[in-house]
Design a protein around this motif. Structure first.
Motif, mmCIF file in Angstrom:
data_model
loop_
_atom_site.group_PDB
_atom_site.id
_atom_site.type_symbol
_atom_site.label_atom_id
_atom_site.label_comp_id
_atom_site.label_asym_id
_atom_site.label_seq_id
_atom_site.Cartn_x
_atom_site.Cartn_y
_atom_site.Cartn_z
ATOM 1 N N ARG A 51 0.823 -1.209 0.000
ATOM 2 C CA ARG A 51 0.000 0.000 0.000
ATOM 3 C C ARG A 51 0.863 1.268 0.000
ATOM 4 N NH1 ARG A 51 -3.367 -3.809 -0.583
ATOM 5 N NH2 ARG A 51 -5.381 -3.788 0.462
ATOM 6 N N TRP A 91 -15.971 -0.370 -0.156
ATOM 7 C CA TRP A 91 -14.716 -0.657 0.518
ATOM 8 C C TRP A 91 -14.206 0.491 1.385
ATOM 9 C CZ3 TRP A 91 -12.728 -5.003 1.813
ATOM 10 C CH2 TRP A 91 -11.442 -5.016 2.354
ATOM 11 N N ASP A 122 -18.428 -5.095 -2.612
ATOM 12 C CA ASP A 122 -17.019 -5.213 -3.030
ATOM 13 C C ASP A 122 -16.559 -6.570 -2.482
ATOM 14 O OD1 ASP A 122 -13.948 -4.599 -2.446
ATOM 15 O OD2 ASP A 122 -14.560 -3.053 -3.847
ATOM 16 N N GLU A 123 -15.470 -6.585 -1.715
ATOM 17 C CA GLU A 123 -15.049 -7.880 -1.154
ATOM 18 C C GLU A 123 -15.926 -8.172 0.064
ATOM 19 O OE1 GLU A 123 -10.921 -8.736 -0.754
ATOM 20 O OE2 GLU A 123 -11.435 -10.740 -0.066
ATOM 21 N N TYR A 152 -17.690 -7.794 -7.507
ATOM 22 C CA TYR A 152 -16.238 -7.771 -7.306
ATOM 23 C C TYR A 152 -15.673 -9.179 -7.365
ATOM 24 C CZ TYR A 152 -11.993 -7.817 -4.386
ATOM 25 O OH TYR A 152 -10.728 -8.022 -3.891
ATOM 26 N N CYS A 190 -8.301 -10.445 -2.103
ATOM 27 C CA CYS A 190 -7.214 -9.890 -1.279
ATOM 28 C C CYS A 190 -7.251 -10.369 0.167
ATOM 29 C CB CYS A 190 -7.254 -8.368 -1.345
ATOM 30 S SG CYS A 190 -6.845 -7.757 -2.994
ATOM 31 N N LYS A 231 -15.540 -5.429 -10.971
ATOM 32 C CA LYS A 231 -14.205 -4.964 -10.563
ATOM 33 C C LYS A 231 -13.357 -6.210 -10.318
ATOM 34 C CE LYS A 231 -12.144 -2.745 -6.480
ATOM 35 N NZ LYS A 231 -12.473 -1.903 -5.315
ATOM 36 N N ASP A 262 -9.809 -7.544 -9.025
ATOM 37 C CA ASP A 262 -8.631 -7.204 -8.231
ATOM 38 C C ASP A 262 -7.422 -8.041 -8.682
ATOM 39 O OD1 ASP A 262 -7.484 -5.715 -6.195
ATOM 40 O OD2 ASP A 262 -9.100 -6.159 -4.795
ATOM 41 N N CYS A 320 -8.196 -3.712 -11.459
ATOM 42 C CA CYS A 320 -7.753 -3.163 -10.171
ATOM 43 C C CYS A 320 -6.383 -3.708 -9.804
ATOM 44 C CB CYS A 320 -8.805 -3.507 -9.112
ATOM 45 S SG CYS A 320 -8.450 -2.838 -7.486
ATOM 46 N N TRP A 358 -3.840 -1.567 -9.201
ATOM 47 C CA TRP A 358 -3.206 -0.457 -8.468
ATOM 48 C C TRP A 358 -2.027 0.157 -9.231
ATOM 49 C CZ3 TRP A 358 -2.125 -5.508 -6.433
ATOM 50 C CH2 TRP A 358 -3.253 -6.124 -5.895
ATOM 51 N N ASP A 401 -4.575 1.748 -2.758
ATOM 52 C CA ASP A 401 -5.832 2.116 -2.102
ATOM 53 C C ASP A 401 -5.730 3.527 -1.517
ATOM 54 O OD1 ASP A 401 -6.617 -0.346 -2.854
ATOM 55 O OD2 ASP A 401 -7.011 -1.104 -0.834
ATOM 56 N N ASP A 454 -9.061 5.646 -7.809
ATOM 57 C CA ASP A 454 -9.750 4.951 -6.699
ATOM 58 C C ASP A 454 -11.049 5.660 -6.316
ATOM 59 O OD1 ASP A 454 -10.273 2.895 -4.994
ATOM 60 O OD2 ASP A 454 -8.642 3.322 -3.580
ATOM 61 N N MET A 455 -11.789 4.944 -5.488
ATOM 62 C CA MET A 455 -13.099 5.435 -5.048
ATOM 63 C C MET A 455 -12.928 6.730 -4.258
ATOM 64 S SD MET A 455 -14.410 1.685 -3.918
ATOM 65 C CE MET A 455 -12.821 1.177 -3.319
HETATM 66 C C1 GLA Z 1 -7.952 -4.099 -2.919
HETATM 67 C C2 GLA Z 1 -8.661 -3.029 -3.738
HETATM 68 C C3 GLA Z 1 -9.701 -2.325 -2.866
HETATM 69 C C4 GLA Z 1 -10.692 -3.327 -2.318
HETATM 70 C C5 GLA Z 1 -9.936 -4.397 -1.557
HETATM 71 C C6 GLA Z 1 -10.821 -5.565 -1.135
HETATM 72 O O1 GLA Z 1 -7.182 -3.544 -1.934
HETATM 73 O O2 GLA Z 1 -7.733 -2.109 -4.220
HETATM 74 O O3 GLA Z 1 -10.373 -1.335 -3.621
HETATM 75 O O4 GLA Z 1 -11.433 -3.885 -3.371
HETATM 76 O O5 GLA Z 1 -8.910 -4.976 -2.363
HETATM 77 O O6 GLA Z 1 -10.063 -6.494 -0.427
#
Ligand code: GLA
Length: 534
Positions: free
Chosen positions: A25, A63, A99-100, A140, A148, A175, A177, A209, A211, A232, A267-268
């Motif tokens: 991250r 998320w 999402d997750e 997702y 993740c 989405k 990942d 996704c 990153w 993120d 990102d969101m």
């Molecule tokens: C990653 C994505 C986040 C979210 C998480 C879920 O970190 O970048 O946006 O979806 O996974 O675990």
């Protein structure tokens, strides 16, 4: 208002960074884009085929505020209801879903199945709920062996069956990942997933996704509609302003790679989250709009302040993001504290500009027309997107005062007229009809599509390829267009029938195509129907 009507005369029965990699991250210096000013090297933009996401997707994802644990059907439905009741839906936010959120398992036979403890109505049921509210269904998954958190299975070696299952659940946005992908080739993997989505036959917005890993801006327009450019933006629950600014600056450098159907995704959003002030919300939202970023809200929509709602639903700012030309703005001048963002011509010939003051003191900035690509001698009107005031005509430039950690977001135009591009809102994306009789019937269900922008739209054109039992006509009444779906049951066997209707349109001022409109039509016949319609 419900959208299914009966027509008594004919209806016998209408039951009818380029930055980081997720594990750390952290911003990573090794993932620099190759050449900031370069034109996109992308040769093919697959997204244009399906006409999807020709403006940046808008919606909500869980998320940022919730993380994994509280996600379940009840929460998502409450958020869906809040999208409607707060007016966000009316401002164009459409894609929503878990999402997750531990939504599914993989069965012994390899198929995905809903986690019914968290989603008792099933993932298809949740999709129907979302579609009936006039919203689009987002789900997702992950390109690796596990998601993740490792709580859900990833798609590796199950790409085709999983994308089929997502289509059966009626996802409109997926989405995907990039966790737990050791040894996988990123381009090959996302290409396979794109092929699997095509094979599944449901039009779907593909959100990559990784990153920024694998430099998706260089290749992902051929296989998806948006790609994360950064790590993120925050840990679940709390906004992180300095992290968000890093994301913005990283994403800004990739402006050459974005356009209709293929977007950089920083990102969101964190607007409205704990830790954000009113002016930070406004600044953040303005930056995302200037960058033509996907506007995926990440806050708790059930408990927003009035100020947050006003920020997230400011149609003048949203119009800049949703501009049909789809150009990502960039920094044209900065002294490290104050930055001038421009390079964003809009559909009507006006230009969006942003002066952002990150300092602790009020600032004044003279913006010369020559800095923003406007003839120095031109007399221009200036529209303030946040105060909704127009000044001018001004020659040479404009001087703006900006409070600490705040913005001045403006449109500059030769005309004293600042039209809003089309912003599309539906009363439903699902027509469900049911017939119980054995004699032929005509059933009708309508959906209503409203343009919240000020620019006129001609009637939507319904695509070819509808099944023989379905015909669709479009009636236009100003900003509102009604799609009348007429079904004939004559000669059909007992069973379930399904069609996806596509309609296309063109924004007249720019001549640019609108994102294609898709909705589902379901028909259930409880008996065989013989004979012909009288
Ligand atoms: C990653 C994505 C986040 C979210 C998480 C879920 O970190 O970048 O946006 O979806 O996974 O675990």
């Amino acid at each position: 208002m419900k959208k299914i009507w009966l027509i008594p005369a004919v209806v016998l029965c209408a039951l009818l960074s380029y930055t980081a990699f997720a594990p750390s991250r952290e911003l990573s210096p090794r993932a620099q884009p190759p050449s900031f000013g370069a034109q996109s090297s992308v040769l093919a933009v697959h997204a244009l085929d399906g006409g999807l996401a020709l403006t940046p997707p808008m919606g909500w994802y869980p998320w940022n505020i919730f993380g994994e644990e509280p996600q379940n059907e009840k929460l998502i439905k409450e958020i869906v209801d809040a999208l409607v009741s707060t007016g966000l839906k009316e401002a164009g936010y459409a894609f929503v879903g878990p999402d997750e959120g531990i939504c599914f398992y993989r069965q012994a036979d390899g198929r995905l199945t809903t986690n019914l403890e968290r989603y008792p109505g099933g993932l298809r049921g949740l999709g129907d709920y979302i579609h009936q509210k006039g919203l689009k269904y987002a789900l997702y998954t992950d390109a690796g062996t596990l998601t993740c958190s490792t709580a859900m299975p990833g798609t590796k070696d199950h790409e085709f069956e999983d994308m089929r299952q997502f289509a059966e659940w009626r996802a409109d946005y997926i989405k995907i990942d990039w966790c737990n992908t050791e040894g996988q080739d990123i381009v090959k993997t996302y290409t396979t997933l794109h092929e699997a989505q095509h094979a599944a036959g449901r039009p779907v917005v593909h959100s990559l996704c990784s990153w920024g890993e694998g430099y998706p801006w260089q290749w992902a327009a051929a296989v998806g509609h948006l790609w994360r450019t950064t790590s993120d933006i925050c840990g679940p629950g709390q906004a992180d302003w300095s992290q968000a600014m890093k994301m913005a600056w990283a994403n800004e450098k990739l402006s050459a790679f974005a356009g209709p159907g293929h977007w950089n995704d920083p990102d969101m959003m964190i607007a409205g989250m704990p830790g954000m002030s009113e002016s930070q919300d406004r600044s953040f939202f303005s930056l995302w709009c200037m960058m033509a970023a996907p506007l995926i809200a990440g806050n708790d929509l059930r408990s927003m302040s009035k100020a947050t709602i006003e920020t997230l639903t400011n149609l003048e700012a949203i119009g800049v993001d949703q501009d049909p030309l789809g150009i990502q703005g960039k920094i044209v001048w900065t002294d490290g504290t104050i930055s001038l963002w421009a390079g964003k011509p809009l559909f009507d010939g006006s230009r969006a500009i942003l002066v952002f003051n990150q300092g602790r003191h009020p600032a004044q900035k003279r913006v010369a027309w020559s800095e923003i690509g406007v003839d120095a001698a031109a007399a221009c009107y200036v529209r303030n997107v946040w105060t909704h005031e127009t000044s001018g005509p001004l020659t040479g430039g404009v001087t703006v005062s900006v409070a600490p950690v705040d913005v001045a977001m403006l449109r500059v135009s030769a005309k004293n007229d600042f039209p809003l591009p089309p912003i599309i809102v539906a009363d439903s994306y699902l027509v469900s009809l049911r017939a119980t009789g054995a004699t032929p019937q005509m059933l009708t269900g309508a959906i209503t599509i409203t343009n919240k922008g000020s620019a006129e739209l001609p009637p939507w054109k319904v695509g070819d390829g509808l099944p023989a039992w379905l015909s669709v006509t479009v009636k236009k009444n100003g900003k509102i267009q009604t799609f009348i779906n007429t079904i004939s049951t004559a000669g059909l066997k007992k069973g379930l029938y399904h069609a996806v209707v596509r309609a296309d349109n063109t924004e007249l001022v720019s001549g640019k195509p609108m994102s294609a409109l898709y909705y589902d039509v379901d028909l259930e016949l409880t008996r065989d129907v013989s004979g012909k319609l009288r």
